[in-house]
Design a protein around this motif. Structure first.
Motif, mmCIF file in Angstrom:
data_model
loop_
_atom_site.group_PDB
_atom_site.id
_atom_site.type_symbol
_atom_site.label_atom_id
_atom_site.label_comp_id
_atom_site.label_asym_id
_atom_site.label_seq_id
_atom_site.Cartn_x
_atom_site.Cartn_y
_atom_site.Cartn_z
ATOM 1 N N UNK A 7 0.784 -1.096 0.182
ATOM 2 C CA UNK A 7 0.103 -0.026 -0.014
ATOM 3 C C UNK A 7 0.912 1.324 -0.248
ATOM 4 N N UNK A 8 1.818 1.240 0.912
ATOM 5 C CA UNK A 8 2.699 2.596 1.046
ATOM 6 C C UNK A 8 3.628 2.446 -0.336
ATOM 7 N N UNK A 9 3.868 1.380 -0.801
ATOM 8 C CA UNK A 9 4.695 1.656 -2.043
ATOM 9 C C UNK A 9 3.893 1.856 -3.467
ATOM 10 N N UNK A 10 2.753 1.553 -3.168
ATOM 11 C CA UNK A 10 1.479 2.030 -4.592
ATOM 12 C C UNK A 10 1.043 2.997 -4.453
ATOM 13 N N UNK A 11 1.031 3.832 -3.363
ATOM 14 C CA UNK A 11 0.368 5.018 -3.160
ATOM 15 C C UNK A 11 0.954 5.739 -2.347
ATOM 16 N N UNK A 12 1.118 7.501 -2.610
ATOM 17 C CA UNK A 12 1.581 8.324 -1.739
ATOM 18 C C UNK A 12 0.770 8.314 -0.345
#
Length: 205
Positions: free
Chosen positions: A88-93
């Protein structure tokens, strides 16, 4: 439990950093390992979530305390484990993720890696009030009320650009590449995916 590590970056990989702390190499899985690329010659601090399970001891690392806190909030949600939270943290700011939760923007959340509609609903139910309680001028302050998350801006590009600058590319080179790249990436595309596409263009000249 380990809360942070300070040392020199010994190795950068797609999913993790190897941090040399007094001669011991710690493998730390990060949302964007490339954010530490510019710091190879100097000590860095990585904020850690120390995950212990029956078959493994894993370290998950973050550039800021706010990211670490958000990660820990995410894994409190049923159906979200450490790997999914990292995705989640990798895929979205991170700030956009917080804002989506605050605005109950399910359509944004289901675009994140590993998140279906039911899990997105649980994220909103479980975290909306908790994020409000944390307060402070930080990652946990969402985009102001009434202002929607931009859907036509790539959320991964700022972090990807930072990583590419750390590798030695100039602002002019990156601006030129982004003009070509911006129409070929989605608004929720992961940072490492954006970097790969940019590097392909940079290598091609």
């Amino acid at each position: 439990m380990i809360d942070f590590l300070r040392g020199q970056v010994a190795q950068l990989e797609r999913e993790y950093v190897v941090l040399d702390v007094h001669g011991v190499g710690y493998r730390v899985f990060c949302p964007n390992p490339y954010c530490f690329a510019a710091k190879n010659e100097e000590p860095v601090t990585i904020y850690i979530h120390h995950n212990v399970r029956e078959d493994a001891i894993l370290l998950f690392g973050f550039e800021t305390k706010e990211e670490q806190k958000l990660f820990r909030k995410l894994i409190e949600v049923s159906g979200i484990g450490p790997r999914v939270a990292l995705g989640i943290l990798s895929g979205g700011n991170p700030k956009a993720v917080v804002t989506a939760i605050q605005q109950e923007n399910i359509n944004f959340l289901i675009k994140l890696p590993g998140i279906g509609r039911k899990t997105a609903q649980r994220m909103i139910i479980d975290l909306k009030d908790k994020l409000e309680e944390m307060g402070g001028a930080s990652l946990f302050d969402p985009i102001p009320s009434g202002m929607e998350i931009p859907q036509d801006n790539n959320l991964g590009w700022p972090e990807a650009r930072e990583g590419l600058k750390a590798l030695g590319y100039t602002d002019a080179e990156l601006d030129r590449v982004w003009q070509v790249l911006k129409d070929n990436v989605s608004s929720d595309e992961a940072v490492d995916s954006v970097m790969k596409k940019a590097l392909k263009l940079l290598y091609a000249g």
